[in-house]
Enzyme design. Structure first.
Site, PDB file in Angstrom:
ATOM      1  N   TYR A  31       0.818  -1.219   0.000  1.00  0.00           N
ATOM      2  CA  TYR A  31       0.000   0.000   0.000  1.00  0.00           C
ATOM      3  C   TYR A  31       0.849   1.265   0.000  1.00  0.00           C
ATOM      4  O   TYR A  31       2.062   1.213   0.220  1.00  0.00           O
ATOM      5  CB  TYR A  31      -0.984  -0.007   1.167  1.00  0.00           C
ATOM      6  CG  TYR A  31      -0.410   0.471   2.485  1.00  0.00           C
ATOM      7  CD1 TYR A  31       0.373  -0.347   3.271  1.00  0.00           C
ATOM      8  CD2 TYR A  31      -0.661   1.770   2.933  1.00  0.00           C
ATOM      9  CE1 TYR A  31       0.888   0.111   4.469  1.00  0.00           C
ATOM     10  CE2 TYR A  31      -0.146   2.226   4.139  1.00  0.00           C
ATOM     11  CZ  TYR A  31       0.627   1.395   4.896  1.00  0.00           C
ATOM     12  OH  TYR A  31       1.146   1.848   6.080  1.00  0.00           O
ATOM     13  N   ARG A  50       7.315   3.609  -5.469  1.00  0.00           N
ATOM     14  CA  ARG A  50       7.523   2.781  -4.269  1.00  0.00           C
ATOM     15  C   ARG A  50       6.492   1.661  -4.200  1.00  0.00           C
ATOM     16  O   ARG A  50       6.808   0.547  -3.762  1.00  0.00           O
ATOM     17  CB  ARG A  50       7.484   3.653  -3.004  1.00  0.00           C
ATOM     18  CG  ARG A  50       7.912   2.886  -1.758  1.00  0.00           C
ATOM     19  CD  ARG A  50       8.098   3.766  -0.551  1.00  0.00           C
ATOM     20  NE  ARG A  50       6.847   4.371  -0.119  1.00  0.00           N
ATOM     21  CZ  ARG A  50       6.756   5.251   0.871  1.00  0.00           C
ATOM     22  NH1 ARG A  50       7.843   5.645   1.526  1.00  0.00           N
ATOM     23  NH2 ARG A  50       5.592   5.752   1.209  1.00  0.00           N
ATOM     24  N   LYS A 149       6.664  -1.813   1.701  1.00  0.00           N
ATOM     25  CA  LYS A 149       5.503  -1.280   2.436  1.00  0.00           C
ATOM     26  C   LYS A 149       4.335  -2.236   2.232  1.00  0.00           C
ATOM     27  O   LYS A 149       3.536  -2.079   1.308  1.00  0.00           O
ATOM     28  CB  LYS A 149       5.191   0.126   1.912  1.00  0.00           C
ATOM     29  CG  LYS A 149       4.313   0.942   2.821  1.00  0.00           C
ATOM     30  CD  LYS A 149       4.400   2.397   2.433  1.00  0.00           C
ATOM     31  CE  LYS A 149       3.366   3.247   3.109  1.00  0.00           C
ATOM     32  NZ  LYS A 149       3.424   3.213   4.571  1.00  0.00           N
ATOM     33  N   GLU A 182      13.173   3.532  13.168  1.00  0.00           N
ATOM     34  CA  GLU A 182      12.146   4.502  12.770  1.00  0.00           C
ATOM     35  C   GLU A 182      10.967   4.449  13.730  1.00  0.00           C
ATOM     36  O   GLU A 182      10.926   3.639  14.648  1.00  0.00           O
ATOM     37  CB  GLU A 182      11.681   4.201  11.336  1.00  0.00           C
ATOM     38  CG  GLU A 182      11.108   2.807  11.155  1.00  0.00           C
ATOM     39  CD  GLU A 182      10.725   2.476   9.710  1.00  0.00           C
ATOM     40  OE1 GLU A 182      10.620   3.391   8.879  1.00  0.00           O
ATOM     41  OE2 GLU A 182      10.515   1.290   9.431  1.00  0.00           O
TER      42      GLU A 182
END
Ligand code: PMP
Length: 295
Positions: A31, A50, A149, A182
């Site tokens: 996503y 991406r 992702k 992160e």
């Protein structure tokens, strides 16, 4: 909530997915989240690139061209007609047998959700947020590469729940080697002796589009920046910190584990990046209404 949902090219007010879609059953999906500025799609090309990269990372073939996505996203945003829009693009493995083998799934489902832009409280930007260094470690790159992702966000959800229990707005995760990675939906930067530092991609992080923009802004504005492997002890003397993300943009982080970072207030370098990022959006996508941060 008023939403518009584009389900394989058809725009609806509500959409439903089969419980046999492997995206639902196993988190087998990829996503992207795209934000708008002046209701124009920010960095769309980078997000689509991406998305393809993520799909390649899980050997998922996306059956549609970028032009199709651009057209469908624009149609969906127009039909939703919000002042500013939050767009979520999801490509699932598709419907298959109740078995993790994706071989039974013959066609990915493509979903584009247009929702009103998310708004974070003003004081998150004015005072900064609290982060908690959580015990949940970021997935190893060799297990489920954080650079992909996917719709499998349990690693981050567990970290977020731990941060919530600790009274922080977000988690800061280490990797298995004990270096900083992160946040749960953001990249992390800190300032030491006037210089910016951020974990490098090989620490096992998402290559954030806002992170890339921030790095570019640092370069263009002569602000020294170093990517690398940083243990959390580096933060003991940090003067400032901030997180970056499509929705958050540049958001100051002023406390870690309940203790102030620097003087506990958003610092001058963070403020400069917030300004530079807003200016860039204004330049690229036109001015935004005066009340500001509407994502
Ligand atoms: N890391 C993770 C784990 C994320 O989910 C996000 C949000 N997509 C980010 C970083 C920030 O990436 P971006 O700037 O592209 O939104």
């Amino acid at each position: 909530m008023d939403l518009k949902i584009n389900f394989n090219g058809s725009i609806q007010d509500e959409a439903f997915i089969s419980v046999l879609d492997h995206g639902f059953l196993f988190g087998d999906s990829v996503y992207e989240v795209v934000a708008t500025h002046g209701n124009k799609l920010c960095f769309l090309e980078a997000h689509l690139a991406r998305l393809r990269n993520s799909a390649a990372g899980i050997s998922l073939e996306i059956p549609s061209e970028d032009e199709w996505f651009v057209e469908q996203i624009s149609r969906t945003v127009q039909s939703a007609n919000f002042e500013e829009t939050y767009i979520r693009i999801i490509v699932t493995r598709g419907v298959g047998e109740i078995d993790i083998d994706p071989g039974s799934c013959d066609r990915p489902n493509i979903i584009i959700i247009a929702a009103p832009a998310k708004v974070y409280p003003h004081n998150y930007y004015e005072k900064g947020i609290d982060l908690a260094l959580v015990s949940v470690k970021r997935n190893a790159r060799e297990s489920l590469n954080p650079g992909i992702k996917t719709g499998n966000y349990l690693n981050n959800i567990l970290a977020k729940m731990e941060a919530n229990r600790l009274g922080a707005q977000d988690a800061l995760m280490l990797n298995a080697e004990g270096v900083l990675t992160e946040g749960t939906t953001s990249n992390f930067f800190f300032v030491n002796e006037g210089k910016l530092f951020t974990p490098s991609l090989d620490c096992g992080i998402l290559s954030g589009i806002t992170r890339d923009v921030a790095i570019q802004l640092a370069l263009e504005n002569g602000i020294p920046l170093e990517e690398g492997h940083w243990p959390p002890e580096e933060l003991t003397h940090a003067e400032e910190a901030f997180v970056t993300g499509t929705v958050k943009k540049i958001m100051p982080a002023t406390r870690l584990d309940g203790k102030p970072i620097g003087n506990g207030k958003p610092g001058p370098i963070t403020a400069r990046f917030m300004r530079l990022y807003d200016q860039l959006l204004d330049e690229k996508y036109g001015m935004q209404p005066a009340q500001g941060r509407s994502q």
